[in-house]
Design an enzyme around this catalytic site. Structure first.
Site, PDB file in Angstrom:
ATOM      1  N   ASN A  36      -3.015  -4.078   1.066  1.00 52.23           N
ATOM      2  CA  ASN A  36      -2.709  -3.131  -0.013  1.00 52.23           C
ATOM      3  C   ASN A  36      -1.881  -3.776  -1.120  1.00 52.23           C
ATOM      4  O   ASN A  36      -1.184  -3.085  -1.866  1.00 52.23           O
ATOM      5  CB  ASN A  36      -1.958  -1.923   0.546  1.00 52.23           C
ATOM      6  CG  ASN A  36      -2.799  -1.132   1.528  1.00 52.23           C
ATOM      7  OD1 ASN A  36      -4.011  -1.028   1.375  1.00 52.23           O
ATOM      8  ND2 ASN A  36      -2.162  -0.577   2.548  1.00 52.23           N
ATOM      9  N   HIS A 124      -3.495  11.998   4.127  1.00 49.96           N
ATOM     10  CA  HIS A 124      -3.101  10.958   5.071  1.00 49.96           C
ATOM     11  C   HIS A 124      -2.465  11.548   6.329  1.00 49.96           C
ATOM     12  O   HIS A 124      -1.900  12.637   6.319  1.00 49.96           O
ATOM     13  CB  HIS A 124      -2.107  10.014   4.382  1.00 49.96           C
ATOM     14  CG  HIS A 124      -1.792   8.788   5.165  1.00 49.96           C
ATOM     15  ND1 HIS A 124      -0.677   8.682   5.966  1.00 49.96           N
ATOM     16  CD2 HIS A 124      -2.457   7.602   5.275  1.00 49.96           C
ATOM     17  CE1 HIS A 124      -0.651   7.484   6.531  1.00 49.96           C
ATOM     18  NE2 HIS A 124      -1.716   6.818   6.130  1.00 49.96           N
ATOM     19  N   GLU A 172      -2.915  13.896  -1.943  1.00 49.54           N
ATOM     20  CA  GLU A 172      -2.722  12.543  -2.434  1.00 49.54           C
ATOM     21  C   GLU A 172      -3.245  12.489  -3.868  1.00 49.54           C
ATOM     22  O   GLU A 172      -4.068  13.309  -4.263  1.00 49.54           O
ATOM     23  CB  GLU A 172      -3.491  11.537  -1.570  1.00 49.54           C
ATOM     24  CG  GLU A 172      -3.008  11.444  -0.134  1.00 49.54           C
ATOM     25  CD  GLU A 172      -3.822  10.442   0.672  1.00 49.54           C
ATOM     26  OE1 GLU A 172      -3.857   9.254   0.291  1.00 49.54           O
ATOM     27  OE2 GLU A 172      -4.419  10.854   1.685  1.00 49.54           O
ATOM     28  N   SER A 176      -6.594   7.428   0.155  1.00 51.10           N
ATOM     29  CA  SER A 176      -6.521   6.083   0.704  1.00 51.10           C
ATOM     30  C   SER A 176      -7.839   5.591   1.275  1.00 51.10           C
ATOM     31  O   SER A 176      -8.129   4.392   1.217  1.00 51.10           O
ATOM     32  CB  SER A 176      -5.443   6.028   1.792  1.00 51.10           C
ATOM     33  OG  SER A 176      -5.702   6.979   2.816  1.00 51.10           O
ATOM     34  N   ASP A 202       1.426  12.831  -3.002  1.00 54.90           N
ATOM     35  CA  ASP A 202       1.678  11.494  -2.485  1.00 54.90           C
ATOM     36  C   ASP A 202       0.938  10.491  -3.373  1.00 54.90           C
ATOM     37  O   ASP A 202      -0.288  10.453  -3.391  1.00 54.90           O
ATOM     38  CB  ASP A 202       1.190  11.396  -1.034  1.00 54.90           C
ATOM     39  CG  ASP A 202       1.540  10.068  -0.388  1.00 54.90           C
ATOM     40  OD1 ASP A 202       1.754   9.082  -1.117  1.00 54.90           O
ATOM     41  OD2 ASP A 202       1.582  10.002   0.854  1.00 54.90           O
ATOM     42  N   HIS A 205      -0.984   5.197  -3.264  1.00 53.75           N
ATOM     43  CA  HIS A 205      -2.000   4.229  -3.677  1.00 53.75           C
ATOM     44  C   HIS A 205      -2.195   4.176  -5.187  1.00 53.75           C
ATOM     45  O   HIS A 205      -3.106   3.490  -5.666  1.00 53.75           O
ATOM     46  CB  HIS A 205      -3.327   4.540  -2.978  1.00 53.75           C
ATOM     47  CG  HIS A 205      -3.236   4.416  -1.492  1.00 53.75           C
ATOM     48  ND1 HIS A 205      -3.413   3.225  -0.831  1.00 53.75           N
ATOM     49  CD2 HIS A 205      -2.946   5.345  -0.542  1.00 53.75           C
ATOM     50  CE1 HIS A 205      -3.245   3.414   0.472  1.00 53.75           C
ATOM     51  NE2 HIS A 205      -2.969   4.685   0.669  1.00 53.75           N
ATOM     52  N   LYS A 236       3.010  -1.119  -1.038  1.00 53.62           N
ATOM     53  CA  LYS A 236       1.629  -1.433  -1.398  1.00 53.62           C
ATOM     54  C   LYS A 236       1.629  -2.272  -2.670  1.00 53.62           C
ATOM     55  O   LYS A 236       1.845  -3.475  -2.614  1.00 53.62           O
ATOM     56  CB  LYS A 236       0.827  -0.153  -1.509  1.00 53.62           C
ATOM     57  CG  LYS A 236       0.720   0.560  -0.145  1.00 53.62           C
ATOM     58  CD  LYS A 236      -0.041   1.843  -0.199  1.00 53.62           C
ATOM     59  CE  LYS A 236      -0.248   2.418   1.195  1.00 53.62           C
ATOM     60  NZ  LYS A 236       1.019   2.744   1.899  1.00 53.62           N
TER      61      LYS A 236
END
Length: 385
Positions: A36, A124, A172, A176, A202, A205, A236
């Site tokens: 990542n 997630h 998210e 992910s 979230d 990423h 990440k």
């Protein structure tokens, strides 16, 4: 475990050595498509040297020895929190040891029996576990809506949501495993129709790789102010350790008293927080890397279109190659490693049944030629099938 092995579901720890954008695996150098390190910062030796030159001897503190509420609240933690809060234009920020610590600790601390948590179906595992803990510990309720089905979410908010004092919508920003982006502006607009709805996002990423300053998809979509709880990670794109929550001052004070992973965990190593602060402060400087990463993703998806496996169309740096069957996904990853590409299969429960495959995690340090070679390798595997 024998059944898992027979069906391609048994997981083992990989034996390899990271080496820049490559890994050393059994003596071979493979392009790493499973990490990542989205901006390629983990292997940036010049950046690392610049950081080391900024440290005094007193700042080489490799352990906190206790939680922040005891003797572990090193000054760098407060400095980093103030930096992040100021960059987002929000009242407060609170650090956590990881994204999992954050999500599994914040949600149980926020939700009680008068709370309904409504989450996207593909969030997630850390968010799912946080909601489960909130239900088990505090009697909170939660349900999930079909992936990015905002019409169904609106139905839930108008229906079941009316019976709770507060509703947390959980999502998210960049998913992910799927690599697709959430329409955060649509969620912020939807939230404004309800007095009891709060938005929890979230950005694990997206931080570093999206937005003109690298603050994530919320910055890109110009809706930071409409998100009540914004979680980001250092582990990440920032090539560091830990996570953070951007929130209001009252929320931070509440969590300092109630978030169990914060209360009962030894704090991050201060030198790790120094590195995170060093990189975070420089996020606006990495615009060229962000543009290159976006161009790589577009090029790879174009080159690999039409293959028997489904290269899902995403507008991010995470590109899933969906094969369906876990054993087929495992075989594909094995054959790609033989061709010089370090890839790992993704299987249920990480992805829903029927969506097993290989997830390609792109890195700004990669070249166009390397991604073209990957697309060609996928094509040759498909021809062999």
């Amino acid at each position: 475990m024998a059944a898992w092995r027979e069906t391609g579901m048994l997981r083992t720890l990989p034996q390899m050595q990271p080496c820049g954008r490559y890994v050393l695996d059994g003596g071979r150098k493979l392009l790493n498509l499973s990490a990542n390190d989205y901006l390629g910062l983990a292997a940036d030796e010049d950046l690392r040297r610049q950081f080391l030159h900024t440290l005094s001897e007193q700042e080489y503190v490799f352990g906190s020895s206790s939680s922040r509420l005891l003797g572990g609240n090193h000054p760098v933690f407060d400095r980093l929190e103030h930096l992040i809060a100021a960059r987002y234009g929000r009242e407060a920020c609170l650090l956590f040891n990881s994204g999992y610590h954050a999500n599994s600790g914040i949600l149980p601390a926020l939700a009680d029996r008068d709370t309904l948590m409504v989450a996207d179906k593909r969030v997630h595992a850390s968010l799912i576990d946080g909601m489960r803990l909130a239900r088990a510990q505090n009697g909170a309720a939660f349900c999930r809506f079909p992936h990015q089905d905002y019409a169904r979410l609106a139905e839930i908010l108008h229906g079941r949501g009316r019976h709770f004092a507060r509703v947390l919508v959980v999502t998210e920003s960049i998913f992910s495993m799927d690599g697709d982006c959430t329409d955060l502006r649509a969620l912020v607009d939807l939230k404004r129709h309800f007095d009891n709805v709060l938005l929890y996002v979230d950005e694990a990423h997206a931080v570093g790789v999206r937005g003109s300053g690298g603050l994530g998809l919320a910055q890109e979509q110009d809706c930071i102010g409409g998100i009540d709880f914004l979680v980001g990670t250092f582990g990440k794109a920032l090539a560091a350790s830990g996570a953070y929550l951007v929130c209001g001052r009252v929320v931070k004070d509440w969590l300092v008293n109630t978030a169990r992973p914060l209360l009962f965990s030894t704090a991050l190593p201060p030198v790790a927080a120094e590195w995170a602060a060093f990189v975070f402060a420089r996020l606006p400087q990495f615009e060229d890397r962000r543009r290159h990463l976006a161009a790589l993703s577009h090029r790879f998806q174009t080159a690999s279109a039409g293959l028997p496996g489904t290269v899902a169309a995403t507008d991010s740096h995470l590109v899933p190659y969906v094969l369906g069957d876990p054993a087929r996904a495992q075989a594909c990853a094995h054959r790609l490693r033989a061709a010089g590409f370090y890839c790992l299969p993704v299987r249920p429960p990480t992805v829903p049944p029927g969506r097993a495959g290989v997830r390609f995690s792109l890195n700004a340090a990669m070249t166009e030629a390397e991604l073209d070679a990957l697309a060609a390798a996928l094509g040759s595997l498909s021809d062999a099938d």
